[in-house]
Write a protein that holds these residues in place. Structure first.
Motif, mmCIF file in Angstrom:
data_model
loop_
_atom_site.group_PDB
_atom_site.id
_atom_site.type_symbol
_atom_site.label_atom_id
_atom_site.label_comp_id
_atom_site.label_asym_id
_atom_site.label_seq_id
_atom_site.Cartn_x
_atom_site.Cartn_y
_atom_site.Cartn_z
ATOM 1 N N ARG A 208 0.839 -1.199 0.000
ATOM 2 C CA ARG A 208 0.000 0.000 0.000
ATOM 3 C C ARG A 208 0.874 1.249 0.000
ATOM 4 N NH1 ARG A 208 -5.272 1.251 1.212
ATOM 5 N NH2 ARG A 208 -5.650 3.390 1.852
ATOM 6 N N TYR A 209 0.596 2.163 -0.918
ATOM 7 C CA TYR A 209 1.310 3.437 -1.003
ATOM 8 C C TYR A 209 0.431 4.541 -0.426
ATOM 9 C CZ TYR A 209 4.333 0.958 -4.292
ATOM 10 O OH TYR A 209 5.190 0.051 -4.868
ATOM 11 N N SER A 210 1.066 5.479 0.249
ATOM 12 C CA SER A 210 0.322 6.627 0.777
ATOM 13 C C SER A 210 1.268 7.816 0.873
ATOM 14 C CB SER A 210 -0.278 6.307 2.158
ATOM 15 O OG SER A 210 0.748 5.996 3.091
ATOM 16 N N TRP A 211 0.701 9.005 0.882
ATOM 17 C CA TRP A 211 1.512 10.204 1.018
ATOM 18 C C TRP A 211 1.729 10.506 2.493
ATOM 19 C CZ3 TRP A 211 -1.166 9.272 -3.335
ATOM 20 C CH2 TRP A 211 -0.498 9.511 -4.543
ATOM 21 N N ARG A 212 2.963 10.821 2.825
ATOM 22 C CA ARG A 212 3.321 10.977 4.236
ATOM 23 C C ARG A 212 2.704 12.224 4.851
ATOM 24 N NH1 ARG A 212 9.709 10.361 3.799
ATOM 25 N NH2 ARG A 212 9.601 10.997 5.986
ATOM 26 N N ARG A 213 2.567 13.279 4.049
ATOM 27 C CA ARG A 213 1.962 14.512 4.560
ATOM 28 C C ARG A 213 0.902 14.970 3.562
ATOM 29 N NH1 ARG A 213 7.381 15.030 5.851
ATOM 30 N NH2 ARG A 213 7.853 16.051 3.864
ATOM 31 N N PRO A 214 -0.349 14.596 3.774
ATOM 32 C CA PRO A 214 -1.408 15.007 2.842
ATOM 33 C C PRO A 214 -1.440 16.518 2.672
ATOM 34 C CG PRO A 214 -2.224 13.361 4.374
ATOM 35 C CD PRO A 214 -0.863 13.736 4.862
ATOM 36 N N ASN A 215 -1.402 16.960 1.416
ATOM 37 C CA ASN A 215 -1.361 18.391 1.122
ATOM 38 C C ASN A 215 -2.543 18.728 0.200
ATOM 39 O OD1 ASN A 215 -0.745 21.015 0.202
ATOM 40 N ND2 ASN A 215 1.445 20.662 0.455
ATOM 41 N N TRP A 216 -3.619 19.185 0.796
ATOM 42 C CA TRP A 216 -4.830 19.474 0.024
ATOM 43 C C TRP A 216 -4.642 20.690 -0.870
ATOM 44 C CZ3 TRP A 216 -8.623 16.009 -0.226
ATOM 45 C CH2 TRP A 216 -8.713 15.047 0.786
ATOM 46 N N THR A 217 -3.751 21.592 -0.494
ATOM 47 C CA THR A 217 -3.487 22.765 -1.338
ATOM 48 C C THR A 217 -2.881 22.338 -2.672
ATOM 49 O OG1 THR A 217 -3.129 24.143 0.630
ATOM 50 C CG2 THR A 217 -2.283 24.972 -1.464
ATOM 51 N N VAL A 218 -1.948 21.405 -2.620
ATOM 52 C CA VAL A 218 -1.346 20.888 -3.843
ATOM 53 C C VAL A 218 -2.387 20.152 -4.677
ATOM 54 C CG1 VAL A 218 0.304 19.192 -4.742
ATOM 55 C CG2 VAL A 218 0.993 20.773 -2.926
ATOM 56 N N LEU A 219 -3.240 19.382 -4.008
ATOM 57 C CA LEU A 219 -4.290 18.666 -4.734
ATOM 58 C C LEU A 219 -5.204 19.647 -5.465
ATOM 59 C CD1 LEU A 219 -5.682 15.873 -5.239
ATOM 60 C CD2 LEU A 219 -7.163 16.439 -3.319
ATOM 61 N N ASP A 220 -5.571 20.734 -4.805
ATOM 62 C CA ASP A 220 -6.432 21.737 -5.447
ATOM 63 C C ASP A 220 -5.727 22.344 -6.659
ATOM 64 O OD1 ASP A 220 -8.476 21.333 -3.641
ATOM 65 O OD2 ASP A 220 -7.805 22.919 -2.286
ATOM 66 N N ALA A 221 -4.420 22.570 -6.542
ATOM 67 C CA ALA A 221 -3.667 23.139 -7.665
ATOM 68 C C ALA A 221 -3.641 22.176 -8.853
ATOM 69 C CB ALA A 221 -2.245 23.480 -7.218
ATOM 70 N N ARG A 222 -3.491 20.877 -8.559
ATOM 71 C CA ARG A 222 -3.491 19.880 -9.637
ATOM 72 C C ARG A 222 -4.864 19.805 -10.295
ATOM 73 N NH1 ARG A 222 1.095 16.266 -8.385
ATOM 74 N NH2 ARG A 222 0.289 14.612 -9.737
ATOM 75 N N LEU A 223 -5.933 19.875 -9.485
ATOM 76 C CA LEU A 223 -7.282 19.888 -10.043
ATOM 77 C C LEU A 223 -7.488 21.115 -10.925
ATOM 78 C CD1 LEU A 223 -9.421 18.757 -6.961
ATOM 79 C CD2 LEU A 223 -9.067 17.464 -9.061
ATOM 80 N N GLN A 224 -7.010 22.260 -10.474
ATOM 81 C CA GLN A 224 -7.177 23.487 -11.243
ATOM 82 C C GLN A 224 -6.424 23.404 -12.583
ATOM 83 O OE1 GLN A 224 -5.678 27.035 -9.336
ATOM 84 N NE2 GLN A 224 -7.001 28.370 -10.536
ATOM 85 N N ALA A 225 -5.234 22.799 -12.566
ATOM 86 C CA ALA A 225 -4.478 22.646 -13.805
ATOM 87 C C ALA A 225 -5.227 21.758 -14.797
ATOM 88 C CB ALA A 225 -3.101 22.062 -13.498
ATOM 89 N N LEU A 226 -5.849 20.694 -14.304
ATOM 90 C CA LEU A 226 -6.631 19.825 -15.179
ATOM 91 C C LEU A 226 -7.853 20.556 -15.727
ATOM 92 C CD1 LEU A 226 -6.467 16.480 -13.142
ATOM 93 C CD2 LEU A 226 -5.525 16.854 -15.425
ATOM 94 N N GLU A 227 -8.514 21.318 -14.867
ATOM 95 C CA GLU A 227 -9.691 22.067 -15.315
ATOM 96 C C GLU A 227 -9.324 23.060 -16.415
ATOM 97 O OE1 GLU A 227 -12.125 21.953 -11.057
ATOM 98 O OE2 GLU A 227 -10.707 23.568 -11.502
ATOM 99 N N GLN A 228 -8.224 23.764 -16.245
ATOM 100 C CA GLN A 228 -7.805 24.722 -17.258
ATOM 101 C C GLN A 228 -7.430 24.025 -18.555
ATOM 102 O OE1 GLN A 228 -4.628 26.806 -15.268
ATOM 103 N NE2 GLN A 228 -6.008 28.147 -14.125
ATOM 104 N N HIS A 229 -6.788 22.885 -18.439
ATOM 105 C CA HIS A 229 -6.359 22.151 -19.627
ATOM 106 C C HIS A 229 -7.554 21.645 -20.434
ATOM 107 C CE1 HIS A 229 -3.248 20.028 -21.911
ATOM 108 N NE2 HIS A 229 -4.077 19.006 -21.978
ATOM 109 N N LEU A 230 -8.611 21.255 -19.734
ATOM 110 C CA LEU A 230 -9.784 20.689 -20.393
ATOM 111 C C LEU A 230 -10.897 21.710 -20.616
ATOM 112 C CD1 LEU A 230 -9.976 17.316 -18.419
ATOM 113 C CD2 LEU A 230 -9.157 17.639 -20.754
ATOM 114 N N GLY A 231 -10.697 22.939 -20.149
ATOM 115 C CA GLY A 231 -11.722 23.959 -20.310
ATOM 116 C C GLY A 231 -12.931 23.734 -19.442
ATOM 117 N N VAL A 232 -12.708 23.236 -18.234
ATOM 118 C CA VAL A 232 -13.798 22.940 -17.295
ATOM 119 C C VAL A 232 -13.870 24.051 -16.254
ATOM 120 C CG1 VAL A 232 -14.642 21.344 -15.545
ATOM 121 C CG2 VAL A 232 -13.590 20.456 -17.629
ATOM 122 N N GLN A 233 -15.081 24.494 -15.956
ATOM 123 C CA GLN A 233 -15.289 25.520 -14.944
ATOM 124 C C GLN A 233 -15.776 24.868 -13.654
ATOM 125 O OE1 GLN A 233 -14.699 28.904 -15.110
ATOM 126 N NE2 GLN A 233 -15.175 28.925 -12.930
ATOM 127 N N ALA A 234 -15.039 25.054 -12.552
ATOM 128 C CA ALA A 234 -15.430 24.481 -11.261
ATOM 129 C C ALA A 234 -16.641 25.243 -10.721
ATOM 130 C CB ALA A 234 -14.266 24.560 -10.276
#
Length: 447
Positions: A208-234
């Motif tokens: 089992r793999y897991s992240w040692r320090r969950p970083n929700w800010t980074v996750l939000d940034a990755r989601l935002q990058a995907l949204e911009q790439h695909l033209g999706v509005q949150a």
């Protein structure tokens, strides 16, 4: 995995012999800690190593043959397991006052296609580490016989992945392939014919793999990058699950347009993904004249093998010019169908329920990585995946041994039922390990 671009047919694939080298294995053993350091991966395997010491002692003392069946969530699993078997188990045996009589020696099955996309150096290392190359899409008797002989002789432990391939999810298993149980019973029968008194155990290993320090800010940034790439509005930025589902919907809409599938935005995303999977598989199977049967993994393997049969050819140099041109044409078409199948594979694990069941950081991060990988595959260029989620840990666990030699009479009475029973027990034990990993502290760590 990079996408191949086949323009001409190629010489037939040759068998890759198993050529274990102690020197190569010793060098790899020394390099693995540096690899994990570079990948920012922390291993937690003391508990697993402690449980394996008794099994390897029995195996090396001639009391037991071992078939080790491990969960396969990541391409890094072979490196993690190599460190466990080659370094951690012997070190733990010494700490417990029961040193192993000799070095741990392994045989393991790996997909013959790995050197095609990972490169010849990886293929060379797999051979020198004790690997047995197997064609997964057909009945590869030479490879199965080699694995069967190795398991029956018992000088090395045989290591297999019952899932057959990675699904990139630590919290969800792909269906297990019954060939693992069949291989175990074949070896048990061979041992009985040779009047071999040793026992044969199947050892489940969880990863089992897991992240040692969950970083929700980074996750939000990755989601935002995907949204911009695909033209999706949150619509609701705080609802990460809904944002991820919208990203998935935009991606599947693009694929539906590519395949000229009738899109229905009101249909649940899981149903749209399933329709896309079935369409892609049926299109490839129709091209190759294959029968649509079995699990999704089995169908993908048959398509892969059919494509290879048209790309990798015998006696190419003897073909006249026109026939050679037609063979090249067929190879290009086969590669296109193989690419279609790879796209289907990338969507085997994308679904909404994985994060709905347990909306935790690790699951969100894994799903984001799956979507990024799918986009990279479609665009034929790696997705940057930045900013980084941070360092990870990998936890290994060992389940209860499943004896096989005691089931020989059941196997002789009803082979199908005996195989199904053994696979059900293995599935249940791997599932238990997957659910319980992370609840037991490492040796020397505070609870």
């Amino acid at each position: 995995m990079p996408r191949a671009s086949i323009q001409t047919a190629r010489p037939a694939l040759r068998r890759l012999p198993t050529r274990p080298s102690r020197v190569v294995q010793a060098v790899l053993q020394q390099l693995l800690p540096l690899v994990f350091l570079g990948q920012r991966l922390q291993l937690q395997n003391s508990t697993a190593a402690q449980r394996l010491v008794a099994e390897f002692l029995a195996q090396q003392n001639g009391e037991r043959n071992l078939l080790i069946a491990f969960r396969h969530p990541s391409p890094r699993d072979p490196l993690v397991l190599a460190d466990l078997f080659w370094s951690c188990v012997p070190r733990m045996a010494g700490r417990l006052g029961h040193p192993l009589p000799r070095r741990v020696s392994l045989r393991f099955l790996y997909d013959r296609g790995i050197p095609l996309w990972a490169g010849p150096v990886i293929g060379w290392l797999l051979q020198r580490s004790g690997g047995i190359a197997i064609h997964r899409g057909r009945l590869d008797r030479p490879a199965l016989n080699q694995a069967r002989e190795a398991l029956a002789q018992g000088r090395q432990a045989l290591v297999v992945a019952p899932e057959g391939a990675t699904n990139n999810l630590s919290g969800e298993m792909a269906p297990l392939e019954p060939g693992v149980a069949q291989l175990a019973f074949w070896a048990a029968e061979d041992m009985a014919r040779n009047q071999d008194p040793r026992s044969l155990h199947v050892i489940p290993v969880g990863i089992r793999y897991s992240w040692r320090r969950p970083n929700w800010t980074v996750l939000d940034a990755r989601l935002q990058a995907l949204e911009q790439h695909l033209g999706v509005q949150a619509v609701v930025p705080e609802d990460r699950r809904e944002r991820l589902l919208c990203i998935g919907a935009a991606l599947i809409t693009a694929l539906e347009q590519l395949e000229r599938l009738k899109a229905n935005p009101e249909q649940p995303l899981a149903d749209r993904i399933e329709n896309y999977r079935l369409h892609g598989l049926q299109k490839a199977e129709s091209h190759f004249g294959l029968r649509a049967s079995g699990t999704l993994q089995e169908r993908c393997r048959r398509i892969e093998q059919a494509a290879w049969d048209r790309i990798y050819r015998e006696n190419l140099e003897q073909l006249p010019p026109l026939e050679r041109s037609l063979v090249d044409w067929e190879a290009r078409e086969a590669d296109l169908q193989l690419t279609r199948m790879r796209l289907v594979e990338h969507f085997t694990s994308v679904s909404g329920h994985y994060i709905t069941d347990q909306p935790e950081f690790d699951r969100f991060a894994e799903m984001v990585q799956l979507v990024e990988e799918a986009i990279g595959w479609i665009e034929d260029r790696p997705w940057s995946g930045s900013p980084c989620f941070g360092p990870q840990r990998v936890e290994l666990s060992v389940g209860e041994a499943i004896p096989v030699d005691q089931r020989r009479d059941d196997y002789r009475r009803d082979r199908r039922r005996a195989v199904q029973t053994l696979m059900s027990e293995l599935d249940a034990e791997l599932e238990r390990l997957m659910r319980s990993t992370g609840t037991t502290p490492e040796i020397g760590e505070p609870p």
